[in-house]
Design a protein around this motif. Structure first.
Motif, PDB file in Angstrom:
ATOM      1  N   PHE A 142       0.842  -1.196   0.000  1.00 20.02           N
ATOM      2  CA  PHE A 142       0.000   0.000   0.000  1.00 20.02           C
ATOM      3  C   PHE A 142       0.878   1.247   0.000  1.00 20.02           C
ATOM      4  O   PHE A 142       1.566   1.541   0.981  1.00 20.02           O
ATOM      5  N   ALA A 143       0.851   1.967  -1.097  1.00 22.75           N
ATOM      6  CA  ALA A 143       1.721   3.131  -1.279  1.00 22.75           C
ATOM      7  C   ALA A 143       1.429   4.208  -0.241  1.00 22.75           C
ATOM      8  O   ALA A 143       0.273   4.490   0.082  1.00 22.75           O
ATOM      9  N   GLY A 144       2.514   4.789   0.282  1.00 14.08           N
ATOM     10  CA  GLY A 144       2.398   5.943   1.169  1.00 14.08           C
ATOM     11  C   GLY A 144       1.926   5.648   2.574  1.00 14.08           C
ATOM     12  O   GLY A 144       1.668   6.583   3.338  1.00 14.08           O
ATOM     13  N   GLN A 145       1.836   4.363   2.958  1.00 18.48           N
ATOM     14  CA  GLN A 145       1.263   4.021   4.256  1.00 18.48           C
ATOM     15  C   GLN A 145       2.325   3.526   5.240  1.00 18.48           C
ATOM     16  O   GLN A 145       3.279   2.849   4.853  1.00 18.48           O
ATOM     17  N   THR A 146       2.100   3.844   6.514  1.00 18.50           N
ATOM     18  CA  THR A 146       2.920   3.337   7.613  1.00 18.50           C
ATOM     19  C   THR A 146       2.194   2.167   8.269  1.00 18.50           C
ATOM     20  O   THR A 146       1.096   1.788   7.850  1.00 18.50           O
ATOM     21  N   HIS A 147       2.787   1.638   9.327  1.00 18.25           N
ATOM     22  CA  HIS A 147       2.196   0.477   9.987  1.00 18.25           C
ATOM     23  C   HIS A 147       0.800   0.779  10.517  1.00 18.25           C
ATOM     24  O   HIS A 147      -0.083  -0.090  10.478  1.00 18.25           O
ATOM     25  N   MET A 148       0.576   1.974  11.019  1.00 17.71           N
ATOM     26  CA  MET A 148      -0.734   2.294  11.566  1.00 17.71           C
ATOM     27  C   MET A 148      -1.676   2.885  10.528  1.00 17.71           C
ATOM     28  O   MET A 148      -2.873   2.593  10.529  1.00 17.71           O
ATOM     29  N   SER A 149      -1.165   3.707   9.617  1.00 16.43           N
ATOM     30  CA  SER A 149      -2.066   4.326   8.642  1.00 16.43           C
ATOM     31  C   SER A 149      -2.577   3.329   7.613  1.00 16.43           C
ATOM     32  O   SER A 149      -3.580   3.578   6.947  1.00 16.43           O
ATOM     33  N   VAL A 150      -1.922   2.182   7.494  1.00 10.59           N
ATOM     34  CA  VAL A 150      -2.345   1.193   6.507  1.00 10.59           C
ATOM     35  C   VAL A 150      -3.650   0.501   6.896  1.00 10.59           C
ATOM     36  O   VAL A 150      -4.283  -0.153   6.062  1.00 10.59           O
ATOM     37  N   LEU A 151      -4.078   0.661   8.134  1.00  9.54           N
ATOM     38  CA  LEU A 151      -5.260  -0.078   8.595  1.00  9.54           C
ATOM     39  C   LEU A 151      -6.489   0.215   7.725  1.00  9.54           C
ATOM     40  O   LEU A 151      -7.191  -0.710   7.310  1.00  9.54           O
ATOM     41  N   GLY A 152      -6.751   1.489   7.444  1.00 16.27           N
ATOM     42  CA  GLY A 152      -7.920   1.828   6.642  1.00 16.27           C
ATOM     43  C   GLY A 152      -7.885   1.215   5.253  1.00 16.27           C
ATOM     44  O   GLY A 152      -8.833   0.532   4.841  1.00 16.27           O
ATOM     45  N   PRO A 153      -6.807   1.448   4.468  1.00 15.15           N
ATOM     46  CA  PRO A 153      -6.738   0.815   3.147  1.00 15.15           C
ATOM     47  C   PRO A 153      -6.787  -0.703   3.207  1.00 15.15           C
ATOM     48  O   PRO A 153      -7.371  -1.339   2.319  1.00 15.15           O
ATOM     49  N   ALA A 154      -6.194  -1.297   4.225  1.00 14.91           N
ATOM     50  CA  ALA A 154      -6.179  -2.762   4.324  1.00 14.91           C
ATOM     51  C   ALA A 154      -7.577  -3.312   4.608  1.00 14.91           C
ATOM     52  O   ALA A 154      -7.974  -4.342   4.040  1.00 14.91           O
ATOM     53  N   VAL A 155      -8.322  -2.660   5.473  1.00 12.80           N
ATOM     54  CA  VAL A 155      -9.700  -3.099   5.731  1.00 12.80           C
ATOM     55  C   VAL A 155     -10.546  -2.929   4.470  1.00 12.80           C
ATOM     56  O   VAL A 155     -11.361  -3.793   4.126  1.00 12.80           O
ATOM     57  N   ASN A 156     -10.343  -1.832   3.778  1.00 10.35           N
ATOM     58  CA  ASN A 156     -11.075  -1.620   2.529  1.00 10.35           C
ATOM     59  C   ASN A 156     -10.787  -2.743   1.536  1.00 10.35           C
ATOM     60  O   ASN A 156     -11.693  -3.242   0.855  1.00 10.35           O
ATOM     61  N   ARG A 157      -9.517  -3.154   1.449  1.00 10.00           N
ATOM     62  CA  ARG A 157      -9.188  -4.264   0.555  1.00 10.00           C
ATOM     63  C   ARG A 157      -9.848  -5.559   1.026  1.00 10.00           C
ATOM     64  O   ARG A 157     -10.327  -6.361   0.222  1.00 10.00           O
ATOM     65  N   ALA A 158      -9.894  -5.775   2.347  1.00  8.09           N
ATOM     66  CA  ALA A 158     -10.549  -6.975   2.876  1.00  8.09           C
ATOM     67  C   ALA A 158     -12.013  -7.011   2.480  1.00  8.09           C
ATOM     68  O   ALA A 158     -12.555  -8.072   2.130  1.00  8.09           O
ATOM     69  N   VAL A 159     -12.684  -5.869   2.528  1.00 15.04           N
ATOM     70  CA  VAL A 159     -14.080  -5.793   2.106  1.00 15.04           C
ATOM     71  C   VAL A 159     -14.205  -6.152   0.627  1.00 15.04           C
ATOM     72  O   VAL A 159     -15.113  -6.892   0.219  1.00 15.04           O
ATOM     73  N   GLY A 160     -13.266  -5.655  -0.193  1.00 14.28           N
ATOM     74  CA  GLY A 160     -13.297  -5.969  -1.615  1.00 14.28           C
ATOM     75  C   GLY A 160     -13.095  -7.446  -1.903  1.00 14.28           C
ATOM     76  O   GLY A 160     -13.676  -7.998  -2.846  1.00 14.28           O
ATOM     77  N   ILE A 161     -12.272  -8.105  -1.103  1.00 21.28           N
ATOM     78  CA  ILE A 161     -12.028  -9.539  -1.270  1.00 21.28           C
ATOM     79  C   ILE A 161     -13.219 -10.354  -0.768  1.00 21.28           C
ATOM     80  O   ILE A 161     -13.708 -11.263  -1.437  1.00 21.28           O
ATOM     81  N   ALA A 162     -13.686 -10.015   0.423  1.00 18.77           N
ATOM     82  CA  ALA A 162     -14.754 -10.806   1.046  1.00 18.77           C
ATOM     83  C   ALA A 162     -16.070 -10.694   0.299  1.00 18.77           C
ATOM     84  O   ALA A 162     -16.825 -11.675   0.205  1.00 18.77           O
ATOM     85  N   PHE A 163     -16.366  -9.514  -0.234  1.00 19.20           N
ATOM     86  CA  PHE A 163     -17.672  -9.262  -0.833  1.00 19.20           C
ATOM     87  C   PHE A 163     -17.575  -9.010  -2.335  1.00 19.20           C
ATOM     88  O   PHE A 163     -18.406  -8.304  -2.904  1.00 19.20           O
ATOM     89  N   GLU A 164     -16.570  -9.596  -2.953  1.00 20.13           N
ATOM     90  CA  GLU A 164     -16.416  -9.488  -4.398  1.00 20.13           C
ATOM     91  C   GLU A 164     -17.702  -9.914  -5.101  1.00 20.13           C
ATOM     92  O   GLU A 164     -18.297 -10.938  -4.773  1.00 20.13           O
ATOM     93  N   ARG A 165     -18.125  -9.112  -6.050  1.00 24.21           N
ATOM     94  CA  ARG A 165     -19.351  -9.407  -6.793  1.00 24.21           C
ATOM     95  C   ARG A 165     -19.173 -10.668  -7.625  1.00 24.21           C
ATOM     96  O   ARG A 165     -18.174 -10.818  -8.329  1.00 24.21           O
ATOM     97  N   TRP A 166     -20.157 -11.566  -7.538  1.00 28.04           N
ATOM     98  CA  TRP A 166     -20.129 -12.803  -8.312  1.00 28.04           C
ATOM     99  C   TRP A 166     -21.139 -12.708  -9.451  1.00 28.04           C
ATOM    100  O   TRP A 166     -22.171 -12.047  -9.338  1.00 28.04           O
ATOM    101  N   SER A 167     -20.834 -13.401 -10.512  1.00 27.31           N
ATOM    102  CA  SER A 167     -21.727 -13.415 -11.667  1.00 27.31           C
ATOM    103  C   SER A 167     -22.938 -14.302 -11.380  1.00 27.31           C
ATOM    104  O   SER A 167     -22.996 -15.017 -10.378  1.00 27.31           O
ATOM    105  N   VAL A 168     -23.889 -14.281 -12.294  1.00 29.54           N
ATOM    106  CA  VAL A 168     -25.119 -15.039 -12.074  1.00 29.54           C
ATOM    107  C   VAL A 168     -24.863 -16.545 -12.068  1.00 29.54           C
ATOM    108  O   VAL A 168     -25.660 -17.314 -11.511  1.00 29.54           O
ATOM    109  N   ASP A 169     -23.743 -16.985 -12.666  1.00 26.65           N
ATOM    110  CA  ASP A 169     -23.450 -18.409 -12.654  1.00 26.65           C
ATOM    111  C   ASP A 169     -22.577 -18.811 -11.477  1.00 26.65           C
ATOM    112  O   ASP A 169     -22.019 -19.911 -11.444  1.00 26.65           O
ATOM    113  N   GLY A 170     -22.443 -17.895 -10.483  1.00 23.34           N
ATOM    114  CA  GLY A 170     -21.767 -18.255  -9.253  1.00 23.34           C
ATOM    115  C   GLY A 170     -20.271 -18.219  -9.312  1.00 23.34           C
ATOM    116  O   GLY A 170     -19.596 -18.923  -8.556  1.00 23.34           O
ATOM    117  N   GLU A 171     -19.705 -17.362 -10.168  1.00 21.58           N
ATOM    118  CA  GLU A 171     -18.271 -17.248 -10.278  1.00 21.58           C
ATOM    119  C   GLU A 171     -17.844 -15.811  -9.980  1.00 21.58           C
ATOM    120  O   GLU A 171     -18.583 -14.855 -10.267  1.00 21.58           O
TER     121      GLU A 171
END
Length: 296
Positions: A262-291
């Protein structure tokens, strides 16, 4: 108009004790409105819930309404925290997130209790036997789309969970994991990790740009700049995470990996971008055929 306390609309909290009793965890919960999909909602569990839940909540409610623009769909967030108004409970998180063996360290402050680690297996028990069943009783969860996120010591816990109980989650998201802890003792868990049957799990490792050999520009002006950079070089947060991602990336052995800086981030400031990425991974949109609509 008089000032009023503010709560996150649609968010819940509940206190849940471990199976053997003891101090409860405070679970911060978001469940989307309406009926779950036929297969159930995807689920994101986060550690350090007092700190991580506001980020995760804001991320999903601002992105899920616009899935074609964000690739994020609705899902359930369950953040494991503590009955406190502070973002972190230093004593309890040390025990919960620090993998075995049990060890004791000097108090955080003079006259305080010793700091103990080694309770990660108990927290995994809580997740497997108390938290997941409780969420399943509240709403329908897709057992094939469960994700775990942790940052720092929480990232170390995430790796421990993957190596010891890979069946619990499908996505394991470790941000700035303290792989260096206790002479990289977690590598022993990696070497003896449990085999993975079925589809490969996904491990996302990440770190902030300024967790490597360089400090953030503003940090060079601090009085502790010299000691801080020596500490960073000894911890090797970026390098160790990158090396683990490269080493474990083998779908034939049950794991796909990705490393992200994560560009420009320190150990503590990275928390926000990292959680945002976790949301993107966990709730990735799936197609109608389940992929998944995007191949990581």
């Amino acid at each position: 108009m008089a000032e009023q306390p503010y709560a996150l609309p649609g968010a819940l909290q509940l206190d849940l004790e471990p199976m053997d009793g003891g101090d409860p965890y405070r679970i911060f919960l978001f469940v989307p409105k309406g009926e779950p999909p036929a297969g159930g909602w995807p689920l994101l569990v986060t550690t350090d819930g007092n700190a991580t839940f506001p980020f995760a909540f804001a991320s999903i409610v601002t992105q899920a309404p616009y899935p074609t623009g964000t690739n994020v769909d609705w899902g359930v967030v369950a953040a494991i925290g503590y009955p406190s108004d502070e973002p972190y409970d230093a004593f309890r998180r040390a025990w919960d997130l620090g993998p075995p063996p049990i060890k004791s360290y000097p108090p955080y402050f003079e006259g305080g209790p010793p700091v103990c680690i080694g309770g990660s297996a108990q927290l995994l028990d809580f997740i497997e036997h108390r938290l997941l069943p409780r969420i399943d009783a509240m709403t329908k969860i897709d057992a094939t789309r469960r994700s775990l996120f942790g940052h720092s010591f929480g990232g170390l816990f995430t790796l421990y969970g993957l190596f010891e109980r890979p069946w619990l989650f499908n996505n394991w998201i470790a941000a700035s994991p303290t792989i260096y802890w206790e002479a990289s003792e977690i590598l022993n868990n990696e070497a003896g990790r449990q085999p993975i049957s079925g589809p490969p799990v996904f491990l996302h490792l990440s770190a902030g740009e300024y967790e490597g050999d360089e400090l953030a520009p503003f940090q060079y002006h601090n009085e502790d700049a010299t000691s801080r950079i020596e500490k960073r070089k000894a911890e090797r947060t970026v390098a160790l995470a990158q090396e683990m991602a490269d080493r474990l990336n083998n779908p034939a052995n049950g794991i796909r990996t990705q490393f992200e800086l994560f560009a420009g981030q320190t150990h503590m400031s990275v928390l926000g971008p990292a959680v945002n990425r976790a949301v993107g991974i966990a709730f990735e949109r799936w197609s109608v055929d389940g992929e998944p609509t995007q191949t990581r």
